[in-house]
Design an enzyme around this catalytic site. Structure first.
Site, PDB file in Angstrom:
ATOM      1  N   SER A   1       0.877  -1.158   0.000  1.00 61.55           N
ATOM      2  CA  SER A   1       0.000   0.000   0.000  1.00 61.55           C
ATOM      3  C   SER A   1       0.912   1.203   0.000  1.00 61.55           C
ATOM      4  O   SER A   1       2.124   1.063   0.173  1.00 61.55           O
ATOM      5  CB  SER A   1      -0.875   0.013   1.253  1.00 61.55           C
ATOM      6  OG  SER A   1      -0.045   0.118   2.385  1.00 61.55           O
ATOM      7  N   LYS A   2       0.345   2.361  -0.167  1.00 59.71           N
ATOM      8  CA  LYS A   2       1.199   3.539  -0.261  1.00 59.71           C
ATOM      9  C   LYS A   2       2.057   3.674   1.007  1.00 59.71           C
ATOM     10  O   LYS A   2       3.218   4.020   0.951  1.00 59.71           O
ATOM     11  CB  LYS A   2       0.351   4.792  -0.473  1.00 59.71           C
ATOM     12  CG  LYS A   2       1.207   5.989  -0.765  1.00 59.71           C
ATOM     13  CD  LYS A   2       0.616   6.910  -1.780  1.00 59.71           C
ATOM     14  CE  LYS A   2       1.657   7.979  -2.083  1.00 59.71           C
ATOM     15  NZ  LYS A   2       1.399   8.826  -3.159  1.00 59.71           N
ATOM     16  N   ARG A   3       1.442   3.333   2.133  1.00 62.35           N
ATOM     17  CA  ARG A   3       2.164   3.432   3.386  1.00 62.35           C
ATOM     18  C   ARG A   3       3.266   2.367   3.472  1.00 62.35           C
ATOM     19  O   ARG A   3       4.255   2.518   4.158  1.00 62.35           O
ATOM     20  CB  ARG A   3       1.176   3.268   4.534  1.00 62.35           C
ATOM     21  CG  ARG A   3       1.584   3.851   5.854  1.00 62.35           C
ATOM     22  CD  ARG A   3       0.386   3.912   6.805  1.00 62.35           C
ATOM     23  NE  ARG A   3      -0.483   2.742   6.716  1.00 62.35           N
ATOM     24  CZ  ARG A   3      -0.239   1.584   7.314  1.00 62.35           C
ATOM     25  NH1 ARG A   3       0.835   1.420   8.031  1.00 62.35           N
ATOM     26  NH2 ARG A   3      -1.087   0.576   7.187  1.00 62.35           N
ATOM     27  N   ARG A   4       3.028   1.250   2.783  1.00 59.42           N
ATOM     28  CA  ARG A   4       3.988   0.160   2.903  1.00 59.42           C
ATOM     29  C   ARG A   4       4.757  -0.078   1.614  1.00 59.42           C
ATOM     30  O   ARG A   4       4.769  -1.150   1.060  1.00 59.42           O
ATOM     31  CB  ARG A   4       3.250  -1.111   3.306  1.00 59.42           C
ATOM     32  CG  ARG A   4       2.614  -0.990   4.671  1.00 59.42           C
ATOM     33  CD  ARG A   4       2.049  -2.285   5.120  1.00 59.42           C
ATOM     34  NE  ARG A   4       0.953  -2.739   4.268  1.00 59.42           N
ATOM     35  CZ  ARG A   4       0.239  -3.825   4.511  1.00 59.42           C
ATOM     36  NH1 ARG A   4       0.518  -4.564   5.537  1.00 59.42           N
ATOM     37  NH2 ARG A   4      -0.751  -4.161   3.722  1.00 59.42           N
TER      38      ARG A   4
END
Ligand code: GLU
Length: 496
Positions: free
Chosen positions: A261-264
């Site tokens: 994900s964008k965070r990961r």
């Protein structure tokens, strides 16, 4: 084509849809296509799949070009580059898709479907209720319309789509170069839409028609497209075309096993550029997401990757996007870069940091600063952020270090130190070192007792380049001014 032989230059394509930024997964697909084409002396085409008008984002195109260029993956044919198989925007090829859909209609391989949105929604709801006992998907209602009925509906300009006639239950098999033999049961497949009611093709039709017309020999794409492949095989079959060879790249997972994900990690390529990564490091890292060059080789130049890249060494098992490894790799590349080549990138980061006017004028000074920070940094942004005190006085002192190194007894040491520094000749690394060692000896203390407070006073932090090198670069005037400010600070703290 499926009968492609080793030795014949392959033709591959990267076919992004301009619906958002180019993220690292897409970049990995582009990279594998590029490496494969270069390894075999083939061609790498960039094709823009922009037929979904609703999801189209005009800025996305510029992002795609900029990302591929930054990563050093030039395309041989496509937008900007041109080529004999253009146009390379699907939105400019709609007439071709329509005429191909017509061909399938004429050959009885496809049919017009006039079902309304309401009917399809109702159908789905019914299927939900009966728990799909009668199969799911489109019920082929319009397959059995007579020619006369179709004519009548067309005469009344009834909106319609064109659907592919999926053959009755039979195996749709293909050999995936990475995943091996794969077979789907056609009974699981819907009579899929080829042409939408607005006359635009679906992804499936446009993708197959273009891959055929552009002579694509190998479709190398992300694993998420594998469920589309049996549909594509059936479209090739309907046209009596030979399908290309397929190879689906493994999914990329976050380190915790979840989806990227964008965070990961799944940030856009240009976000990595913005946060201080080097293109050659990101490219090297992406190459290893699913590809194992053999042995324990990791750090490789682009030419080495091209020479070693084969699909046999691409694994089917999921790859893990380990950002810590990327940072490590970036550090390795950073050390290999010349100061000269880092200057423009670091300078542009500094430029965003609101430094005093004129602070970035002296190139020799900037290079000296970069040289001091390069070996301690893994990212360009670390060089830029950690070196700010080379351009302006520290605004605060790291609190924990201040508690430790700015104690009352330091005042007397500073009183001895400051006038000596003010007179020191020459003001150089070696003479500074001599001064510090001499004073420490005189006072019977460890040199650290002078060095740590000095570092904190001039930089505001407790880590950084070697102290004497740093003082020499900052210059006498700055060093004396900052030591005096620290003295005031400490004295003030004591009074309070
Ligand atoms: N337009 C599709 C995408 O956005 C292309 C998939 C394929 O390579 O067939 O990735």
């Amino acid at each position: 084509m499926a009968d492609w032989k080793e030795g014949i230059p392959p033709v591959v394509r990267f076919a992004p849809s301009p619906t958002g930024y180019l993220h690292v997964g897409g970049a990995r697909t582009a990279l594998f296509n590029f490496l494969f084409a270069r390894h075999h002396g083939g061609r790498f085409i960039l094709r823009i799949e922009d037929t979904d008008q609703k999801r189209y984002q005009p800025e996305a195109l510029a992002e795609i070009y900029a990302s591929l260029k930054w990563l050093g993956l030039p395309w041989d044919e496509g937008p900007e580059a041109g080529g004999k198989d253009g146009p390379y925007f699907q939105s400019q090829r709609t007439a071709s898709y329509r005429s191909h859909a017509d061909q399938l209609l004429a050959a009885g391989k496809a049919y017009r479907c006039f079902c309304t949105e309401e009917r399809l929604t109702h159908l789905r709801e019914e299927q939900e209720k009966t728990k799909m006992a009668n199969g799911s998907g489109y019920d082929r209602h319009c397959r059995s319309l007579s020619e006369a009925e179709v004519e009548k509906l067309l005469a009344a300009a009834t909106p319609h789509v064109v659907r592919l006639k999926i053959p009755d239950a039979r195996a749709v098999a293909f050999h995936d170069l990475i995943r091996g033999d794969i077979a789907y049961d056609s009974a699981q497949l819907d009579d899929l839409v080829l042409l939408k009611s607005d006359g635009f093709p679906t992804y499936h039709l446009a993708n197959v028609v273009d891959d055929h017309l552009m002579g694509i020999t190998h479709v190398l794409r992300g694993d998420e497209w594998i469920a589309s492949t049996p549909k594509h095989i059936l479209i090739y079959e309907a046209f009596a075309w030979t399908p290309p060879v397929f190879a689906h790249m493994p999914v990329i997972l976050a380190p915790d096993g979840g989806k990227l994900s964008k965070r990961r990690g799944a940030a856009s390529v240009l976000d990595y550029q913005r946060s201080g990564f080097l293109p050659e490091a990101l490219r090297n890292f992406l190459a290893l997401l699913g590809w194992a060059p053999g042995g324990d080789r990791e750090i490789m130049t682009l030419d080495e990757m091209i020479a070693a890249f084969t699909l046999e060494r691409v694994q089917a098992k999921a790859a893990v996007f380990d950002e810590t490894k990327l940072e490590w790799m970036n550090g390795v590349y950073l050390q290999g870069r010349s100061i000269e080549s880092l200057l423009p990138d670091v300078r542009s980061l500094w430029e965003k940091m609101e430094l005093p006017a004129g602070a970035l004028e002296d190139e020799t000074y900037l290079k000296k600063v970069i040289a001091m920070f390069r070996e301690r940094s893994r990212k360009l942004s670390e060089i830029a952020e950690n070196s700010l005190y080379f351009f302006r006085d520290p605004r605060e002192y790291e609190p924990q270090a201040a508690r430790k190194h700015f104690k009352g007894e330091v005042l007397a040491l500073l009183d001895a130190l400051i006038p000596r520094i003010a007179k020191l000749e020459p003001f150089s690394h070696d003479s500074l070192e001599g001064l510090y060692r001499g004073l420490a000896e005189e006072k019977g203390i460890a040199a650290g007792k002078l060095i740590h407070p000095t570092r904190l006073a001039v930089s505001g932090v407790s880590f950084g380049p070697g102290l004497f090198e740093m003082l020499e670069a900052l210059g006498r005037e700055t060093v004396v001014r900052r030591l005096e400010r620290a003295r005031e600070h400490i004295a003030g703290g004591i009074k309070a």
